[in-house]
Design an enzyme around this catalytic site. Structure first.
Site, PDB file in Angstrom:
ATOM      1  N   ARG A  20      70.976 -84.746  -6.196  1.00 37.45           N
ATOM      2  CA  ARG A  20      71.319 -83.328  -6.041  1.00 37.45           C
ATOM      3  C   ARG A  20      72.816 -83.149  -5.760  1.00 37.45           C
ATOM      4  NH1 ARG A  20      73.882 -80.018  -2.826  1.00 37.45           N
ATOM      5  NH2 ARG A  20      72.973 -81.029  -1.010  1.00 37.45           N
ATOM      6  N   ASP A  21      73.244 -83.512  -4.572  1.00 37.94           N
ATOM      7  CA  ASP A  21      74.650 -83.345  -4.187  1.00 37.94           C
ATOM      8  C   ASP A  21      75.555 -84.162  -5.118  1.00 37.94           C
ATOM      9  OD1 ASP A  21      77.061 -83.033  -2.871  1.00 37.94           O
ATOM     10  OD2 ASP A  21      76.442 -84.026  -1.040  1.00 37.94           O
ATOM     11  N   HIS A 216      76.271 -86.005   7.547  1.00 38.35           N
ATOM     12  CA  HIS A 216      76.594 -86.037   6.107  1.00 38.35           C
ATOM     13  C   HIS A 216      78.107 -86.227   5.989  1.00 38.35           C
ATOM     14  CE1 HIS A 216      75.621 -84.463   1.902  1.00 38.35           C
ATOM     15  NE2 HIS A 216      76.940 -84.490   1.903  1.00 38.35           N
ATOM     16  N   HIS A 218      81.703 -87.623   4.278  1.00 39.63           N
ATOM     17  CA  HIS A 218      82.397 -87.925   3.026  1.00 39.63           C
ATOM     18  C   HIS A 218      83.498 -88.940   3.312  1.00 39.63           C
ATOM     19  CE1 HIS A 218      81.184 -84.219   0.401  1.00 39.63           C
ATOM     20  NE2 HIS A 218      80.149 -84.815   0.950  1.00 39.63           N
ATOM     21  N   CYS A 249      83.957 -83.795  -4.326  1.00 40.39           N
ATOM     22  CA  CYS A 249      83.829 -82.472  -3.736  1.00 40.39           C
ATOM     23  C   CYS A 249      84.906 -81.609  -4.352  1.00 40.39           C
ATOM     24  CB  CYS A 249      84.008 -82.508  -2.231  1.00 40.39           C
ATOM     25  SG  CYS A 249      84.136 -80.840  -1.544  1.00 40.39           S
ATOM     26  N   ASN A 258      81.010 -88.199  -1.368  1.00 43.72           N
ATOM     27  CA  ASN A 258      79.900 -88.675  -0.560  1.00 43.72           C
ATOM     28  C   ASN A 258      79.990 -90.146  -0.180  1.00 43.72           C
ATOM     29  OD1 ASN A 258      78.223 -86.303  -0.487  1.00 43.72           O
ATOM     30  ND2 ASN A 258      77.884 -86.574  -2.679  1.00 43.72           N
TER      31      ASN A 258
HETATM   32 MG    MG Z   1      78.151 -84.253   0.116  1.00 42.83          MG
END
Ligand code: MG
Length: 310
Positions: A20-21, A216, A218, A249, A258
């Site tokens: 997804r991300d 979460h 990065h 991102c 990520n």
């Molecule tokens: Mg992310």
């Protein structure tokens, strides 16, 4: 076999976000069948929470426009949680109609990002999520689990460092709405371990318990693993990561986004922390996915292990 240090958990649940991300932020759109194979391979590598897709309006995120076609292809994955992002009530309806049991809303800790991402003020955005969370939780028998993503928890490209009290305010709103879990996002990767510990301590003091918090991170500034370790020492046991480091991102200055799941598993394995993940299978999956996307994986561990085999 290494035994985890007394200040570390014995087990960590990895919330895999690559499908997804990760894919949402890749330039190349991936065919539905390839996504389905990717998610099956991630589950086969031992990941028990694999965020599958997003029920946004297709024109907003063309990379994930096939949610309706993809989700039914995952019906055979028993025992694997397959959360999906739902931006609004319509998205929730679409997800629940297909049998989703885990959904996530995506909020921001800052005004600027709420404006950029949703064209709403922070409070307007929260007001938009409230009925979505309420409806997801309304059918108690369905036991729908709701995750609240909170982006820009440490820094924001427009506002700079984000005050801890501001993040805590939004985090508490999401919990008050009925979210079961929060995911604290370092969307532009600027966090450092002391900042992580400060935020987690403040959340605890304001009544948000650590067992409802995921992190979460990065890796934009190379801090993702250091920040993860700080969170684990605080008691966090849910860590988001993206297989092969998929996804940059669009708001960060560099393409590195990520935290790669392989880099995370490598560290946790070395610390004696159980994840249930087979690193060899996971790495092979990311190498395969990199071939589908036509670019090498940015994960250091994927590159190191893959190079070793050649
Ligand atoms: Mg992310």
């Amino acid at each position: 076999m290494t035994v985890p240090a007394p200040d570390l958990p014995a087990r960590v649940r990895i919330h895999e976000v690559g499908a997804r991300d990760g894919l949402q932020n890749e330039k190349t759109a991936v065919p539905t069948e390839v996504k389905a194979e990717f998610i099956h391979r991630l589950a086969d590598a031992g990941l028990t929470t694999v965020e599958a897709t997003s029920f946004v309006r297709p024109e907003w995120v063309p990379q994930l426009a096939d949610a309706e076609q993809l989700f039914p292809l995952l019906g055979d994955l028993k025992g694997v949680h397959l959360p999906v992002l739902v931006p609004n009530a319509r998205g929730l309806d679409r997800a629940l109609a297909l049998g989703a049991h885990r959904v996530a809303v995506f909020a921001s800790a800052t005004e600027s990002f709420a404006k950029a991402n949703l064209n709403r003020s922070l409070d307007e955005a929260l007001a938009m999520f409230e009925p979505v969370v309420a409806r997801a939780k309304a059918d108690r028998a369905a036991k729908v689990h709701v995750r609240g993503y909170l982006s820009m928890c440490f820094g924001d490209p427009w506002e700079g460092a984000v005050p801890v009290h501001q993040v805590v305010r939004v985090a508490k709103s999401l919990m008050d709405m009925g979210c079961d879990e929060l995911s604290l996002g370092d969307t532009i990767g600027v966090a450092t371990p002391g900042h992580v510990q400060d935020l987690l301590s403040e959340l605890n003091e304001e009544g948000v318990p650590t067992d409802r918090i995921g992190v979460h991170f990065h890796d934009t500034y190379g801090q993702a693993l250091a920040n993860t370790l700080a969170a684990l020492q605080h008691g966090v046991t849910t860590v988001d990561a993206s297989a092969g480091g998929l996804g940059g991102c669009p708001y960060a200055k560099s393409a590195t986004g990520n935290l790669a799941t392989e880099d995370l598993v490598w560290m946790l394995r070395g610390l004696g922390i159980d994840t249930g993940v087979d690193l060899g299978r996971l790495t092979a999956t990311s190498v395969w996915m990199a071939e589908q996307l036509g670019r090498p994986s940015p994960s250091r561990t994927v590159r190191a292990l893959n190079h070793q085999e050649q």
